[in-house]
Write a protein that holds these residues in place. Structure first.
Motif, PDB file in Angstrom:
ATOM      1  N   LYS A  89    -109.825  -6.962 -76.279  1.00  0.00           N
ATOM      2  CA  LYS A  89    -110.176  -7.798 -77.416  1.00  0.00           C
ATOM      3  C   LYS A  89    -110.605  -6.936 -78.606  1.00  0.00           C
ATOM      4  N   LYS A  90    -110.609  -7.563 -79.767  1.00  0.00           N
ATOM      5  CA  LYS A  90    -110.943  -6.832 -80.987  1.00  0.00           C
ATOM      6  C   LYS A  90    -112.369  -6.285 -80.940  1.00  0.00           C
ATOM      7  N   GLU A  91    -113.248  -7.014 -80.281  1.00  0.00           N
ATOM      8  CA  GLU A  91    -114.629  -6.549 -80.163  1.00  0.00           C
ATOM      9  C   GLU A  91    -114.700  -5.230 -79.395  1.00  0.00           C
ATOM     10  N   GLN A  92    -113.834  -5.082 -78.391  1.00  0.00           N
ATOM     11  CA  GLN A  92    -113.804  -3.837 -77.624  1.00  0.00           C
ATOM     12  C   GLN A  92    -113.325  -2.669 -78.484  1.00  0.00           C
ATOM     13  N   VAL A  93    -112.368  -2.951 -79.359  1.00  0.00           N
ATOM     14  CA  VAL A  93    -111.882  -1.913 -80.271  1.00  0.00           C
ATOM     15  C   VAL A  93    -113.006  -1.480 -81.211  1.00  0.00           C
ATOM     16  N   VAL A  94    -113.730  -2.452 -81.733  1.00  0.00           N
ATOM     17  CA  VAL A  94    -114.853  -2.158 -82.630  1.00  0.00           C
ATOM     18  C   VAL A  94    -115.905  -1.309 -81.917  1.00  0.00           C
ATOM     19  N   ASN A  95    -116.180  -1.634 -80.670  1.00  0.00           N
ATOM     20  CA  ASN A  95    -117.205  -0.909 -79.913  1.00  0.00           C
ATOM     21  C   ASN A  95    -116.817   0.533 -79.611  1.00  0.00           C
ATOM     22  N   CYS A  96    -115.517   0.820 -79.677  1.00  0.00           N
ATOM     23  CA  CYS A  96    -115.055   2.182 -79.384  1.00  0.00           C
ATOM     24  C   CYS A  96    -115.000   3.066 -80.622  1.00  0.00           C
TER      25      CYS A  96
ATOM     26  N   ASP B 115    -105.008   3.909 -87.663  1.00  0.00           N
ATOM     27  CA  ASP B 115    -106.423   3.542 -87.794  1.00  0.00           C
ATOM     28  C   ASP B 115    -106.670   2.737 -89.065  1.00  0.00           C
ATOM     29  N   LEU B 116    -106.020   3.149 -90.142  1.00  0.00           N
ATOM     30  CA  LEU B 116    -106.267   2.532 -91.443  1.00  0.00           C
ATOM     31  C   LEU B 116    -105.535   1.211 -91.639  1.00  0.00           C
ATOM     32  N   THR B 117    -104.448   1.009 -90.926  1.00  0.00           N
ATOM     33  CA  THR B 117    -103.615  -0.178 -91.181  1.00  0.00           C
ATOM     34  C   THR B 117    -103.495  -1.141 -90.007  1.00  0.00           C
ATOM     35  N   GLN B 118    -103.554  -0.630 -88.768  1.00  0.00           N
ATOM     36  CA  GLN B 118    -103.353  -1.495 -87.600  1.00  0.00           C
ATOM     37  C   GLN B 118    -104.357  -1.197 -86.483  1.00  0.00           C
ATOM     38  N   PRO B 119    -105.628  -1.208 -86.775  1.00  0.00           N
ATOM     39  CA  PRO B 119    -106.602  -0.837 -85.742  1.00  0.00           C
ATOM     40  C   PRO B 119    -106.666  -1.815 -84.575  1.00  0.00           C
ATOM     41  N   PHE B 120    -106.214  -3.061 -84.791  1.00  0.00           N
ATOM     42  CA  PHE B 120    -106.326  -4.067 -83.733  1.00  0.00           C
ATOM     43  C   PHE B 120    -104.976  -4.418 -83.115  1.00  0.00           C
ATOM     44  N   LEU B 121    -104.038  -3.496 -83.218  1.00  0.00           N
ATOM     45  CA  LEU B 121    -102.727  -3.697 -82.612  1.00  0.00           C
ATOM     46  C   LEU B 121    -102.867  -3.847 -81.095  1.00  0.00           C
ATOM     47  N   HIS B 122    -102.106  -4.776 -80.511  1.00  0.00           N
ATOM     48  CA  HIS B 122    -102.100  -5.061 -79.069  1.00  0.00           C
ATOM     49  C   HIS B 122    -103.362  -5.782 -78.590  1.00  0.00           C
ATOM     50  N   SER B 123    -104.164  -6.296 -79.511  1.00  0.00           N
ATOM     51  CA  SER B 123    -105.346  -7.057 -79.090  1.00  0.00           C
ATOM     52  C   SER B 123    -104.919  -8.404 -78.521  1.00  0.00           C
ATOM     53  N   SER B 124    -105.592  -8.840 -77.471  1.00  0.00           N
ATOM     54  CA  SER B 124    -105.239 -10.114 -76.834  1.00  0.00           C
ATOM     55  C   SER B 124    -105.651 -11.306 -77.691  1.00  0.00           C
ATOM     56  N   ASP B 125    -106.647 -11.124 -78.545  1.00  0.00           N
ATOM     57  CA  ASP B 125    -107.097 -12.213 -79.420  1.00  0.00           C
ATOM     58  C   ASP B 125    -106.611 -11.976 -80.851  1.00  0.00           C
ATOM     59  N   GLU B 126    -105.317 -11.704 -80.982  1.00  0.00           N
ATOM     60  CA  GLU B 126    -104.747 -11.346 -82.287  1.00  0.00           C
ATOM     61  C   GLU B 126    -104.836 -12.468 -83.313  1.00  0.00           C
ATOM     62  N   ASP B 127    -104.986 -13.712 -82.857  1.00  0.00           N
ATOM     63  CA  ASP B 127    -105.071 -14.837 -83.791  1.00  0.00           C
ATOM     64  C   ASP B 127    -106.458 -14.985 -84.410  1.00  0.00           C
ATOM     65  N   SER B 128    -107.435 -14.313 -83.856  1.00  0.00           N
ATOM     66  CA  SER B 128    -108.789 -14.394 -84.403  1.00  0.00           C
ATOM     67  C   SER B 128    -108.913 -13.486 -85.626  1.00  0.00           C
ATOM     68  N   PRO B 129    -109.859 -13.774 -86.512  1.00  0.00           N
ATOM     69  CA  PRO B 129    -110.029 -12.944 -87.720  1.00  0.00           C
ATOM     70  C   PRO B 129    -110.371 -11.497 -87.356  1.00  0.00           C
ATOM     71  N   ASN B 130    -109.852 -10.571 -88.138  1.00  0.00           N
ATOM     72  CA  ASN B 130    -110.156  -9.160 -87.904  1.00  0.00           C
ATOM     73  C   ASN B 130    -111.582  -8.840 -88.338  1.00  0.00           C
ATOM     74  N   PRO B 131    -112.343  -8.178 -87.504  1.00  0.00           N
ATOM     75  CA  PRO B 131    -113.696  -7.770 -87.909  1.00  0.00           C
ATOM     76  C   PRO B 131    -113.631  -6.798 -89.083  1.00  0.00           C
ATOM     77  N   ALA B 132    -114.650  -6.808 -89.901  1.00  0.00           N
ATOM     78  CA  ALA B 132    -114.711  -5.879 -91.032  1.00  0.00           C
ATOM     79  C   ALA B 132    -114.950  -4.462 -90.510  1.00  0.00           C
ATOM     80  N   ILE B 133    -114.214  -3.513 -91.062  1.00  0.00           N
ATOM     81  CA  ILE B 133    -114.322  -2.121 -90.632  1.00  0.00           C
ATOM     82  C   ILE B 133    -114.822  -1.259 -91.785  1.00  0.00           C
TER      83      ILE B 133
END
Length: 348
Positions: A2-9, A144-162
């Motif tokens: 999930k996108k939250e996991q990407v953010v946490n990493c 990193d700059l353009t597709q940080p959430f690629l392959h996320s299972s919750d792709e329909d949810s809003p992208n977190p601010a980075i």
């Protein structure tokens, strides 16, 4: 994943937690004008404030015509690299604090695919211009700059601010044979893979048990239940004294290279335990350790593909029809010029 996991990493999230067990690093916020510069697809003009690099770009005055025209009537435009004096000052100060040489990366990725462009074929940087040269040449950084959430299972949810950051790590000479990638699922170490799997290292097969034990011990004592997620990927380094260091954390998903495993077996869990002997509880609880067992299986580095100019790839695959047309026109023009020269020589 999930996108939250990407953010946490992100580096700035996990570094404070494991600071004692990793390489000393400094984090600098990345200004928006620097991000814009890194994403600029124009001519590669390296900036950095420590040089006055300029690039002369020639524009043909008859470029609008269909055929390639060669003419002495050309205009020359000087393209000057943008400067970031304040940011450059902060970067140089951080580099000096870290001993004068650093390993750069962004929130998640390092420009490992761009070391070929550096003069010493190394990711070691001593100035902002060194960093820019690597970053602007790296697909990993662009990701990193353009597709940080690629392959996320919750792709329909809003992208977190980075909030993008430049990470500067104190330069350390790490031997590729000492790097390993660990796969953590539900806070359990289920698999360990040789990081540089394209090469054969004799010491790994010779010290298999010791390597596996030291990584397990490091994980259980310093990492397990300490991170924000229970599924993640851990990169570690085991030095010549047997001490294990944390190098990086990555999301548990396809965006991270599974190396000698497949994501299907890592996510299912069944395939990993299938090759363990039944009835041996201790063996079943131990992670599966995979490494290159023979120099017969040595392969080229996956990053070698990034050294091929994109234009060559487009021409060979036919992905860019316009480049192919331009190339054929140029070849035709060269052939005609050659024939004219031959005819002129015959007349003389």
């Amino acid at each position: 994943m999930k996108k939250e996991q990407v953010v946490n990493c992100q580096f700035s999230v996990w570094y404070p937690i494991f600071k004692k067990h990793t390489i000393k690093s400094l984090i600098l916020p990345l200004p928006q004008n620097v991000i814009d510069y890194l994403l600029d697809d124009g001519t590669l003009v390296v900036s950095g404030g420590d040089n006055n690099t300029q690039h002369n770009q020639t524009n043909n005055s008859d470029s609008e015509e269909e055929d390639v025209q060669w003419s002495d009537d050309e205009t020359t435009t000087t393209v000057t690299a943008p400067e970031f004096p304040e940011f450059n000052s902060k970067v140089l100060k951080a580099i000096n604090t870290l001993g004068g040489c650093v390993f750069p990366k962004l929130n998640w990725s390092a420009p490992r695919d761009a070391n070929w462009i550096a003069l010493n074929s190394s990711l070691q940087c001593q100035s902002l211009s060194d960093i820019f040269l690597l970053f602007k040449s790296s697909d990993f950084i662009t990701h990193d700059l353009t597709q940080p959430f690629l392959h996320s299972s919750d792709e329909d949810s809003p992208n977190p601010a980075i909030n993008y950051e430049l990470v500067l790590r104190k330069w350390s000479e790490l031997l590729p044979g000492g790097e390993f990638r660990c796969f953590i699922k539900e806070n359990k170490l289920i698999g360990i893979s040789q990081r540089d799997y394209t090469q054969y290292y004799h010491h790994i097969s010779k010290q298999e048990a010791q390597i596996c034990h030291s990584i397990q011990e490091f994980f259980s004592q310093h990492v397990q239940y300490q991170f924000l997620d229970e599924d993640f990927v851990l990169d570690v380094y085991r030095d010549s004294w047997g001490k294990v260091w944390l190098i990086d954390l990555n999301p548990f998903g396809e965006v991270t290279d599974s190396l000698l495993f497949t994501w299907e077996e890592l996510t299912s869990g069944n395939s990993l335990s299938a090759n363990q002997e039944e009835g041996d509880t201790a063996q079943q609880e131990a992670p599966v350790f995979r490494y290159t067992t023979s120099d017969v299986t040595v392969q080229p580095s996956p990053c070698l593909s990034y050294r091929i100019p994109r234009d060559f790839v487009d021409l060979s695959t036919g992905e860019d029809a316009y480049k192919l047309i331009d190339f054929l026109k140029l070849k035709k023009r060269q052939q005609e010029d050659s024939e004219e020269e031959v005819e002129e020589e015959v007349r003389q």
